[in-house]
Write an enzyme that holds these catalytic residues in place. Structure first.
Site, PDB file in Angstrom:
ATOM      1  N   LYS A  14       0.814  -1.209   0.000  1.00 48.07           N
ATOM      2  CA  LYS A  14       0.000   0.000   0.000  1.00 48.07           C
ATOM      3  C   LYS A  14       0.856   1.271   0.000  1.00 48.07           C
ATOM      4  O   LYS A  14       0.550   2.206  -0.738  1.00 48.07           O
ATOM      5  CB  LYS A  14      -0.927  -0.172   1.195  1.00 48.07           C
ATOM      6  CG  LYS A  14      -1.406   0.897   1.981  1.00 48.07           C
ATOM      7  CD  LYS A  14      -2.371   0.319   3.023  1.00 48.07           C
ATOM      8  CE  LYS A  14      -1.682  -0.118   4.304  1.00 48.07           C
ATOM      9  NZ  LYS A  14      -0.939   0.919   4.995  1.00 48.07           N
ATOM     10  N   ARG A  89      -8.601   3.620   9.680  1.00 53.33           N
ATOM     11  CA  ARG A  89      -8.423   2.187   9.949  1.00 53.33           C
ATOM     12  C   ARG A  89      -9.494   1.646  10.888  1.00 53.33           C
ATOM     13  O   ARG A  89      -9.538   0.431  11.122  1.00 53.33           O
ATOM     14  CB  ARG A  89      -7.068   1.965  10.630  1.00 53.33           C
ATOM     15  CG  ARG A  89      -5.940   1.574   9.718  1.00 53.33           C
ATOM     16  CD  ARG A  89      -4.685   1.521  10.584  1.00 53.33           C
ATOM     17  NE  ARG A  89      -3.703   0.613  10.070  1.00 53.33           N
ATOM     18  CZ  ARG A  89      -2.647   0.981   9.332  1.00 53.33           C
ATOM     19  NH1 ARG A  89      -2.480   2.233   8.988  1.00 53.33           N
ATOM     20  NH2 ARG A  89      -1.766   0.091   8.949  1.00 53.33           N
ATOM     21  N   ARG A 128      10.697  -7.532   3.314  1.00 53.75           N
ATOM     22  CA  ARG A 128      10.862  -6.136   3.736  1.00 53.75           C
ATOM     23  C   ARG A 128      11.670  -6.062   5.044  1.00 53.75           C
ATOM     24  O   ARG A 128      12.444  -5.125   5.250  1.00 53.75           O
ATOM     25  CB  ARG A 128       9.487  -5.483   3.921  1.00 53.75           C
ATOM     26  CG  ARG A 128       9.582  -4.006   4.295  1.00 53.75           C
ATOM     27  CD  ARG A 128       8.245  -3.321   4.234  1.00 53.75           C
ATOM     28  NE  ARG A 128       7.329  -3.785   5.280  1.00 53.75           N
ATOM     29  CZ  ARG A 128       6.057  -3.408   5.384  1.00 53.75           C
ATOM     30  NH1 ARG A 128       5.547  -2.589   4.484  1.00 53.75           N
ATOM     31  NH2 ARG A 128       5.296  -3.851   6.355  1.00 53.75           N
ATOM     32  N   ARG A 134      12.207  -2.695   9.645  1.00 52.98           N
ATOM     33  CA  ARG A 134      11.153  -2.095  10.472  1.00 52.98           C
ATOM     34  C   ARG A 134      10.929  -2.944  11.709  1.00 52.98           C
ATOM     35  O   ARG A 134      10.839  -4.164  11.612  1.00 52.98           O
ATOM     36  CB  ARG A 134       9.852  -2.007   9.650  1.00 52.98           C
ATOM     37  CG  ARG A 134       9.496  -0.607   9.265  1.00 52.98           C
ATOM     38  CD  ARG A 134       8.333  -0.588   8.335  1.00 52.98           C
ATOM     39  NE  ARG A 134       7.073  -0.979   8.966  1.00 52.98           N
ATOM     40  CZ  ARG A 134       5.888  -0.801   8.399  1.00 52.98           C
ATOM     41  NH1 ARG A 134       5.803  -0.238   7.212  1.00 52.98           N
ATOM     42  NH2 ARG A 134       4.783  -1.182   9.018  1.00 52.98           N
ATOM     43  N   ARG A 145      -0.747  -7.562  13.361  1.00 50.62           N
ATOM     44  CA  ARG A 145      -1.207  -6.464  12.499  1.00 50.62           C
ATOM     45  C   ARG A 145      -2.211  -6.968  11.473  1.00 50.62           C
ATOM     46  O   ARG A 145      -3.216  -6.322  11.185  1.00 50.62           O
ATOM     47  CB  ARG A 145      -0.008  -5.819  11.783  1.00 50.62           C
ATOM     48  CG  ARG A 145       0.815  -4.938  12.710  1.00 50.62           C
ATOM     49  CD  ARG A 145       2.246  -4.750  12.226  1.00 50.62           C
ATOM     50  NE  ARG A 145       2.370  -4.215  10.902  1.00 50.62           N
ATOM     51  CZ  ARG A 145       3.388  -4.463  10.070  1.00 50.62           C
ATOM     52  NH1 ARG A 145       4.373  -5.253  10.447  1.00 50.62           N
ATOM     53  NH2 ARG A 145       3.425  -3.927   8.889  1.00 50.62           N
TER      54      ARG A 145
HETATM   55  P1  ADP Z   1       1.152  -1.510   7.615  1.00 51.76           P
HETATM   56  O1  ADP Z   1      -0.137  -1.189   6.927  1.00 51.76           O
HETATM   57  O2  ADP Z   1       2.107  -2.265   6.753  1.00 51.76           O
HETATM   58  O3  ADP Z   1       0.943  -2.159   8.955  1.00 51.76           O
HETATM   59  P2  ADP Z   1       1.630   1.343   8.177  1.00 51.76           P
HETATM   60  O4  ADP Z   1       2.887   2.068   7.897  1.00 51.76           O
HETATM   61  O5  ADP Z   1       0.402   1.774   7.436  1.00 51.76           O
HETATM   62  O6  ADP Z   1       1.960  -0.181   7.926  1.00 51.76           O
HETATM   63  O7  ADP Z   1       1.289   1.432   9.746  1.00 51.76           O
HETATM   64  C1  ADP Z   1       2.241   1.074  10.721  1.00 51.76           C
HETATM   65  C2  ADP Z   1       1.677   1.231  12.128  1.00 51.76           C
HETATM   66  O8  ADP Z   1       1.337   2.609  12.365  1.00 51.76           O
HETATM   67  C3  ADP Z   1       0.388   0.479  12.425  1.00 51.76           C
HETATM   68  O9  ADP Z   1       0.626  -0.867  12.776  1.00 51.76           O
HETATM   69  C4  ADP Z   1      -0.171   1.296  13.615  1.00 51.76           C
HETATM   70  O10 ADP Z   1       0.501   1.003  14.814  1.00 51.76           O
HETATM   71  C5  ADP Z   1       0.185   2.707  13.213  1.00 51.76           C
HETATM   72  N1  ADP Z   1      -0.893   3.355  12.450  1.00 51.76           N
HETATM   73  C6  ADP Z   1      -0.823   3.808  11.170  1.00 51.76           C
HETATM   74  N2  ADP Z   1      -1.982   4.339  10.769  1.00 51.76           N
HETATM   75  C7  ADP Z   1      -2.842   4.221  11.822  1.00 51.76           C
HETATM   76  C8  ADP Z   1      -4.203   4.561  12.034  1.00 51.76           C
HETATM   77  N3  ADP Z   1      -4.951   5.127  11.073  1.00 51.76           N
HETATM   78  N4  ADP Z   1      -4.755   4.290  13.251  1.00 51.76           N
HETATM   79  C9  ADP Z   1      -4.027   3.734  14.227  1.00 51.76           C
HETATM   80  N5  ADP Z   1      -2.755   3.363  14.084  1.00 51.76           N
HETATM   81  C10 ADP Z   1      -2.139   3.595  12.905  1.00 51.76           C
END
Ligand code: ADP
Length: 192
Positions: A14, A89, A128, A134, A145
């Protein structure tokens, strides 16, 4: 003026797709995950608060995330459009985003759903992990997740589908090909 969201499970690519799609439409990609990670690495108060959630593979609490996005959506560079990556989310975040956009007199044009099978997602995450290191890319945290995505976030696609906004894209395969498919699907959606 194009206002887009991209929703997809962890490991779906994404973030990569968001960058490319945003570039095509000349709009900024806004990734809540990236904003949190930057705050964590700079040890800001928000970063200190958010890091425990990120490390656990949990969602950062809605009030923190909503406040962050609310502020970001006031920046001059997003007034002409944006692609939100990783937000909303949760159902509460959807409601908040509705309010934010309504108060700015804006509305969403399309929601891109990026799909990929769970086995493929885990394979990519492991790759990754080697490349980017990460902290949340370990098998245990990744599964948490992914589970959270299935329980809380995937249903948002149905919410937006009821509004007639969803463009589904098959996220398995070569990134460049997926970008082309996604852009073509969004352009078609926006022009018909
Ligand atoms: P991925 O979709 O691969 O898990 P992201 O970079 O989108 O990676 O998100 C990484 C982390 O950031 C999430 O696991 C969460 O802890 C936090 N996060 C990101 N966006 C949100 C959101 N909209 N609400 C709550 N936590 C978020």
């Amino acid at each position: 003026m194009t206002r887009l969201l991209i929703i997809g499970p962890p490991g779906s690519g994404k973030g990569t797709q968001a960058e490319q799609i945003a570039r095509h439409f000349s709009i900024p990609a806004v990734s809540t995950g990236d904003i949190f990670r930057t705050n964590v690495s700079q040890q800001t108060p928000l970063g200190k608060e958010a890091s425990k959630y990120l490390d656990d593979g949990a969602y950062v609490p809605d009030h923190l995330t909503n406040a962050l996005v609310k502020e970001r959506l006031l920046d001059p560079d997003v007034q002409g459009g944006f692609l939100l990556d990783g937000y909303p989310r949760t159902a509460l975040q959807v409601a908040e985003l509705d309010d934010m956009l309504a108060s700015l007199g804006h509305r969403l044009d399309a929601v891109i759903e990026l799909r990929a099978p769970d086995a493929e997602l885990e394979r990519r995450m492991l790759q990754r992990a080697k490349e980017q290191g990460r902290k949340d890319d370990t098998v245990d945290v990744f599964r948490r997740r992914l589970d959270l995505y299935h329980r809380e976030t995937h249903e948002l696609v149905a919410v937006y589908a009821r509004r007639g906004l969803v463009v589904s894209v098959d996220g398995s395969g070569e990134p460049g090909v997926i970008t082309e498919l996604a852009i073509a699907a969004v352009v078609k959606f926006l022009t018909t």
